[in-house]
Design an enzyme around this catalytic site. Structure first.
Site, PDB file in Angstrom:
ATOM      1  CG  ASP A 194      41.860  48.455  34.205  1.00 42.26           C
ATOM      2  OD1 ASP A 194      43.099  48.300  34.258  1.00 42.26           O
ATOM      3  OD2 ASP A 194      41.190  48.898  35.159  1.00 42.26           O
ATOM      4  CG  ASP A 196      37.243  45.677  33.006  1.00 37.51           C
ATOM      5  OD1 ASP A 196      37.958  46.693  32.881  1.00 37.51           O
ATOM      6  OD2 ASP A 196      37.036  45.133  34.106  1.00 37.51           O
ATOM      7  CD1 TRP A 256      40.525  45.689  42.172  1.00 36.78           C
ATOM      8  CD2 TRP A 256      40.295  46.634  44.179  1.00 36.78           C
ATOM      9  NE1 TRP A 256      39.774  46.823  42.011  1.00 36.78           N
ATOM     10  CE2 TRP A 256      39.608  47.417  43.233  1.00 36.78           C
ATOM     11  CE3 TRP A 256      40.284  47.037  45.525  1.00 36.78           C
ATOM     12  CZ2 TRP A 256      38.917  48.578  43.576  1.00 36.78           C
ATOM     13  CZ3 TRP A 256      39.601  48.199  45.860  1.00 36.78           C
ATOM     14  CH2 TRP A 256      38.923  48.954  44.895  1.00 36.78           C
ATOM     15  CD  GLU A 259      46.374  49.475  40.820  1.00 31.61           C
ATOM     16  OE1 GLU A 259      46.016  49.051  41.924  1.00 31.61           O
ATOM     17  OE2 GLU A 259      45.570  49.693  39.888  1.00 31.61           O
ATOM     18  CG  ASP A 260      44.066  53.241  41.021  1.00 24.48           C
ATOM     19  OD1 ASP A 260      44.385  52.954  42.185  1.00 24.48           O
ATOM     20  OD2 ASP A 260      42.893  53.153  40.612  1.00 24.48           O
ATOM     21  CG  HIS A 289      34.464  41.785  35.767  1.00 28.48           C
ATOM     22  ND1 HIS A 289      35.296  41.635  36.845  1.00 28.48           N
ATOM     23  CD2 HIS A 289      34.678  43.048  35.308  1.00 28.48           C
ATOM     24  CE1 HIS A 289      35.994  42.741  37.022  1.00 28.48           C
ATOM     25  NE2 HIS A 289      35.632  43.626  36.110  1.00 28.48           N
ATOM     26  NE  ARG A 291      36.608  42.162  44.984  1.00 33.71           N
ATOM     27  CZ  ARG A 291      37.128  43.347  44.643  1.00 33.71           C
ATOM     28  NH1 ARG A 291      38.260  43.390  43.962  1.00 33.71           N
ATOM     29  NH2 ARG A 291      36.531  44.463  44.952  1.00 33.71           N
TER      30      ARG A 291
HETATM   31  C1  BGC Z   1      41.347  52.181  45.227  1.00 32.97           C
HETATM   32  C2  BGC Z   1      41.663  52.379  43.783  1.00 32.97           C
HETATM   33  C3  BGC Z   1      40.407  52.175  42.960  1.00 32.97           C
HETATM   34  C4  BGC Z   1      39.343  53.135  43.447  1.00 32.97           C
HETATM   35  C5  BGC Z   1      38.058  53.035  42.697  1.00 32.97           C
HETATM   36  C6  BGC Z   1      40.236  53.134  45.638  1.00 32.97           C
HETATM   37  O1  BGC Z   1      39.880  52.913  46.971  1.00 32.97           O
HETATM   38  O2  BGC Z   1      42.490  52.441  46.008  1.00 32.97           O
HETATM   39  O3  BGC Z   1      42.645  51.452  43.397  1.00 32.97           O
HETATM   40  O4  BGC Z   1      40.682  52.412  41.614  1.00 32.97           O
HETATM   41  O5  BGC Z   1      39.088  52.915  44.820  1.00 32.97           O
HETATM   42  O6  BGC Z   1      37.495  51.767  42.757  1.00 32.97           O
END
Ligand code: BGC
Length: 345
Positions: A194, A196, A256, A259-260, A289, A291
């Site tokens: 990322d 940031d 948002w 995906e991770d 920052h 959103r």
């Molecule tokens: C989200 C992730 C995010 C994590 C921390 C989770 O609920 O699915 O994408 O990285 O929260 O913010």
């Protein structure tokens, strides 16, 4: 007789004194001459050295990739240039021209190759991006010196989602970064970061390991700890093989979140585990920052995460489609603006 003797005694030492003085003067003159010759020769030598050093470093900055890497010894497993904990703060604005001057060994497009040894890995740094120019400046300001001290052969790729009506899609931009970086150079490792997030310790090496690596394990935003064990957000590193083994990242997480977690599911479902630095070395700061617009939390994420195993074979690298709008090689990074389309309705 006495007078003669005295006169004789006086005449004799006078002559030899004169002779001795002459000899001393000649000796001093010779000494001076020799000293000057050595001094001048030494200066000339130094000047010569200065020029060769300068020419050498100019050669390295501009043509480092033309130096046959095979002739160099492999860099050590642990770089001797590391300094450990770093002071990271975001109060002063960054001037990119200054940053460029402070990093003369970084070549156009944000490429760098160590000059004294052969890097152990060729690392592409991929940054998903849209409207975060100020954050990118901080990232470049902090990361270039760190990555050079880590003795990596690296390139920085900013994947800019074309401005439009579409919602942001982080993971798809990362897939694009993987594909585009490979067209540029034979990278064997990909660090996805990322824009940031800045590491607070240069011992947190931005390279690949035998298992996929999670690098941002100790973020200030989460009180310098993991928000949950499976967390894989922020900064991660996968080798080319590891990335291909999981069919890359999902293309269909618009907005948002999630995906991770999907990537984490992909990794574990392919029998791999996570590698991580400890919570001290893994400390990092996030630039505060608001959103972003067009990056609202994705309401579909929970459902999608629950089905990674079924979707990962058909959604990923093998289904990636996009259009490159523009590629620009800036002095400290390569920016690739892409049209990644719209979510499937
Ligand atoms: C989200 C992730 C995010 C994590 C921390 C989770 O609920 O699915 O994408 O990285 O929260 O913010």
């Amino acid at each position: 007789m006495k007078e003669q003797l005295v006169a004789g005694m006086g005449a004799l030492p006078g002559a030899s004194l004169q002779k001795a003085c002459r000899l001393l003067v000649i000796f001093c003159a010779l000494h001076l001459l020799v000293t000057m010759v050595y001094y001048m020769a030494g200066r000339d030598l130094n000047i010569f050295q200065y020029f060769t050093e300068n020419q050498q470093s100019q050669h390295d900055w501009k043509n480092a990739s033309t130096t046959p890497a095979a002739e160099l010894l492999a860099c050590p497993e642990t770089s001797p240039l590391l300094v450990g904990p770093l002071n990271v703060e975001f109060s002063k604005p960054v001037d990119l021209e200054e940053t460029k001057k402070e990093n003369p060994a970084v070549r156009d497009g944000g490429r760098h190759t160590p000059k004294d040894c052969r890097a152990l890995q060729k690392v592409a740094l991929i940054i998903p991006f849209r409207h975060r120019d100020e954050h990118l400046k901080y990232w470049l300001y902090y990361l270039h010196p760190i990555l050079q001290r880590q003795q990596l052969d690296y390139g920085v790729y900013v994947i800019n989602q074309q401005d439009g009506e579409e919602t942001f899609n982080r993971a798809k931009l990362l897939n694009v970064g993987f594909a585009e970086a490979l067209k540029d150079y034979d990278y064997d490792c990909f660090v996805f970061s990322d824009v940031d997030l800045i590491p607070m310790d240069d011992r947190n090496i931005y390279k690949c390991y035998s298992q996929p690596r999670h690098l941002s394990v100790s973020m200030d935003k989460f009180g310098f700890r993991l928000p949950y064990n499976q967390y894989f957000g922020g900064v991660s590193a996968l080798s080319k093989e590891q990335f291909q083994k999981i069919n890359g990242f999902p293309n269909n997480y618009w907005g948002w979140g999630g995906e991770d977690d999907d990537i984490y599911n992909r990794i574990t479902s392919r029998g791999m585990s996570l590698s991580r630095p400890d919570a001290i070395i893994g400390k990092c700061r996030m630039i505060h920052h608001n959103r972003d617009v067009k990056n609202e939390p994705n309401p579909q994420r929970f459902d999608r995460i629950a089905h990674t195993k079924e979707t990962m074979n058909s959604d990923g690298l093998n289904s990636l489609s996009y259009e490159v709008v523009k590629t620009e090689k800036k002095p400290l990074y390569t920016i690739i603006t892409v049209n990644i389309g719209l979510p499937k309705r």
